[in-house]
Design a protein around this motif. Structure first.
Motif, PDB file in Angstrom:
ATOM      1  N   LEU A  10       0.821  -1.208   0.000  1.00  0.00           N
ATOM      2  CA  LEU A  10       0.000   0.000   0.000  1.00  0.00           C
ATOM      3  C   LEU A  10       0.849   1.249   0.000  1.00  0.00           C
ATOM      4  CD1 LEU A  10      -3.065   0.549   0.006  1.00  0.00           C
ATOM      5  CD2 LEU A  10      -2.405  -1.828   0.281  1.00  0.00           C
ATOM      6  N   LEU A  11       1.926   1.208   0.764  1.00  0.00           N
ATOM      7  CA  LEU A  11       2.787   2.384   0.816  1.00  0.00           C
ATOM      8  C   LEU A  11       3.518   2.568  -0.496  1.00  0.00           C
ATOM      9  CD1 LEU A  11       3.893   4.699   2.512  1.00  0.00           C
ATOM     10  CD2 LEU A  11       5.824   3.237   3.062  1.00  0.00           C
ATOM     11  N   SER A  12       4.113   1.497  -1.023  1.00  0.00           N
ATOM     12  CA  SER A  12       4.886   1.636  -2.248  1.00  0.00           C
ATOM     13  C   SER A  12       3.996   2.017  -3.413  1.00  0.00           C
ATOM     14  CB  SER A  12       5.649   0.335  -2.564  1.00  0.00           C
ATOM     15  OG  SER A  12       4.762  -0.758  -2.660  1.00  0.00           O
ATOM     16  N   ALA A  13       2.751   1.546  -3.404  1.00  0.00           N
ATOM     17  CA  ALA A  13       1.824   1.911  -4.476  1.00  0.00           C
ATOM     18  C   ALA A  13       1.492   3.384  -4.420  1.00  0.00           C
ATOM     19  CB  ALA A  13       0.543   1.086  -4.362  1.00  0.00           C
ATOM     20  N   ALA A  14       1.617   3.958  -3.236  1.00  0.00           N
ATOM     21  CA  ALA A  14       1.289   5.376  -3.074  1.00  0.00           C
ATOM     22  C   ALA A  14       2.409   6.296  -3.513  1.00  0.00           C
ATOM     23  CB  ALA A  14       0.939   5.679  -1.618  1.00  0.00           C
ATOM     24  N   LEU A  15       3.577   5.753  -3.765  1.00  0.00           N
ATOM     25  CA  LEU A  15       4.701   6.606  -4.117  1.00  0.00           C
ATOM     26  C   LEU A  15       4.626   6.992  -5.584  1.00  0.00           C
ATOM     27  CD1 LEU A  15       7.586   4.841  -2.177  1.00  0.00           C
ATOM     28  CD2 LEU A  15       6.167   6.765  -1.488  1.00  0.00           C
ATOM     29  N   ALA A  16       4.302   8.231  -5.845  1.00  0.00           N
ATOM     30  CA  ALA A  16       4.168   8.715  -7.214  1.00  0.00           C
ATOM     31  C   ALA A  16       5.522   9.196  -7.725  1.00  0.00           C
ATOM     32  CB  ALA A  16       3.152   9.865  -7.265  1.00  0.00           C
ATOM     33  N   VAL A 146      -1.715  -0.390   8.695  1.00  0.00           N
ATOM     34  CA  VAL A 146      -2.297  -0.234   7.362  1.00  0.00           C
ATOM     35  C   VAL A 146      -2.106  -1.514   6.551  1.00  0.00           C
ATOM     36  CG1 VAL A 146      -2.062   0.975   5.165  1.00  0.00           C
ATOM     37  CG2 VAL A 146      -2.045   2.273   7.294  1.00  0.00           C
ATOM     38  N   GLN A 147      -0.912  -2.111   6.653  1.00  0.00           N
ATOM     39  CA  GLN A 147      -0.640  -3.327   5.906  1.00  0.00           C
ATOM     40  C   GLN A 147      -1.550  -4.476   6.353  1.00  0.00           C
ATOM     41  OE1 GLN A 147       1.212  -2.311   3.579  1.00  0.00           O
ATOM     42  NE2 GLN A 147       1.888  -0.518   4.732  1.00  0.00           N
ATOM     43  N   VAL A 148      -1.727  -4.606   7.670  1.00  0.00           N
ATOM     44  CA  VAL A 148      -2.609  -5.656   8.194  1.00  0.00           C
ATOM     45  C   VAL A 148      -4.043  -5.417   7.730  1.00  0.00           C
ATOM     46  CG1 VAL A 148      -3.589  -6.701  10.276  1.00  0.00           C
ATOM     47  CG2 VAL A 148      -1.165  -6.093  10.215  1.00  0.00           C
ATOM     48  N   GLU A 149      -4.472  -4.159   7.803  1.00  0.00           N
ATOM     49  CA  GLU A 149      -5.831  -3.812   7.395  1.00  0.00           C
ATOM     50  C   GLU A 149      -6.053  -4.129   5.923  1.00  0.00           C
ATOM     51  OE1 GLU A 149      -8.687  -0.338   8.981  1.00  0.00           O
ATOM     52  OE2 GLU A 149      -6.983   0.389   7.793  1.00  0.00           O
ATOM     53  N   ALA A 150      -5.059  -3.811   5.108  1.00  0.00           N
ATOM     54  CA  ALA A 150      -5.171  -4.089   3.672  1.00  0.00           C
ATOM     55  C   ALA A 150      -5.258  -5.581   3.401  1.00  0.00           C
ATOM     56  CB  ALA A 150      -3.972  -3.486   2.938  1.00  0.00           C
TER      57      ALA A 150
END
Length: 215
Positions: A10-16, A146-150
């Motif tokens: 989720l975090l890496s996908a957010a990196l534009a 966030v990772q667990v939630e995802a």
């Protein structure tokens, strides 16, 4: 390493793509807000504090001035990336709530313990998350939540975080939350649950004027 990278999806996908911070501001319908998500304001001050946390952690971890400058250069889009992550956290949490997904403190601790074993200890894990994903040590548990939630949301949907069904749930949540970004930080693509740079006439004019002035 593969498992660690997957949990940070989720975090890496957010990196534009990195872009210079725009200091000009267009028609700001929400003074002082970097974004409004479901009626909740993410203030510019809150965003700046998050960015400063990362920069402070980078400075503490990198003593060599040249290496520190290189690290800054590699994370030139940190402000935008950070805002993207903050908004996406809200969107994911709404999607999880809609699906009846909850995350316990013990689940976060179990994930952290597992990752620490893989990384070679708590400090090594914090250093890896800071370097690879721009997460300050003090925010690591929040990010792991966030990772667990995802992962739990994906499992509840009968899919995984790389599949369209998962991102469809986030898209639906984005629509419900009516995400509104300050134009200086771009716009929010509801379908992709992603921040995109805005193509603004006033920005083009300022850029052109600057080019002419230096000709």
């Amino acid at each position: 390493m593969h498992r660690r990278r997957r949990t940070a999806l989720l975090l890496s996908a957010a990196l534009a793509t990195a872009a210079p911070l725009l200091t000009a501001c267009g028609d700001d319908a929400h003074p002082g807000a970097a974004a409004v998500v479901g009626g909740d304001r993410i203030t510019v001050s809150q965003l700046e504090n998050r960015v400063n946390e990362v920069r402070t952690a980078q400075r503490a971890a990198i003593k060599n001035d040249t290496q520190y400058e290189q690290a800054i250069a590699k994370s030139g889009g940190l402000t935008r990336d950070t805002l993207h992550g903050m908004v996406l956290d809200h969107v994911l949490h709404r999607a999880a709530q809609d699906a009846g997904v909850t995350v316990s403190r013990n689940e976060v601790l179990r994930l952290r313990s597992s990752l620490e074993q893989q990384a070679g200890g708590a400090k090594a894990l914090e250093a890896a998350w800071l370097q690879q994903y721009g997460v300050a040590p003090g925010r690591l548990d929040d990010n792991l939540r966030v990772q667990v939630e995802a992962q739990k949301l994906a499992t509840g949907l009968g899919t995984d975080t790389s599949q369209p069904a998962f991102w469809k749930a986030l898209s639906d949540a984005s629509k419900k939350l009516d995400v509104d970004l300050n134009p200086r930080y771009g716009t929010w693509d509801v379908q992709k649950s992603s921040r995109v740079d805005a193509k603004l006439p006033w920005l083009r004019e300022v850029t052109q004027a600057g080019s002419q002035g230096t000709a």
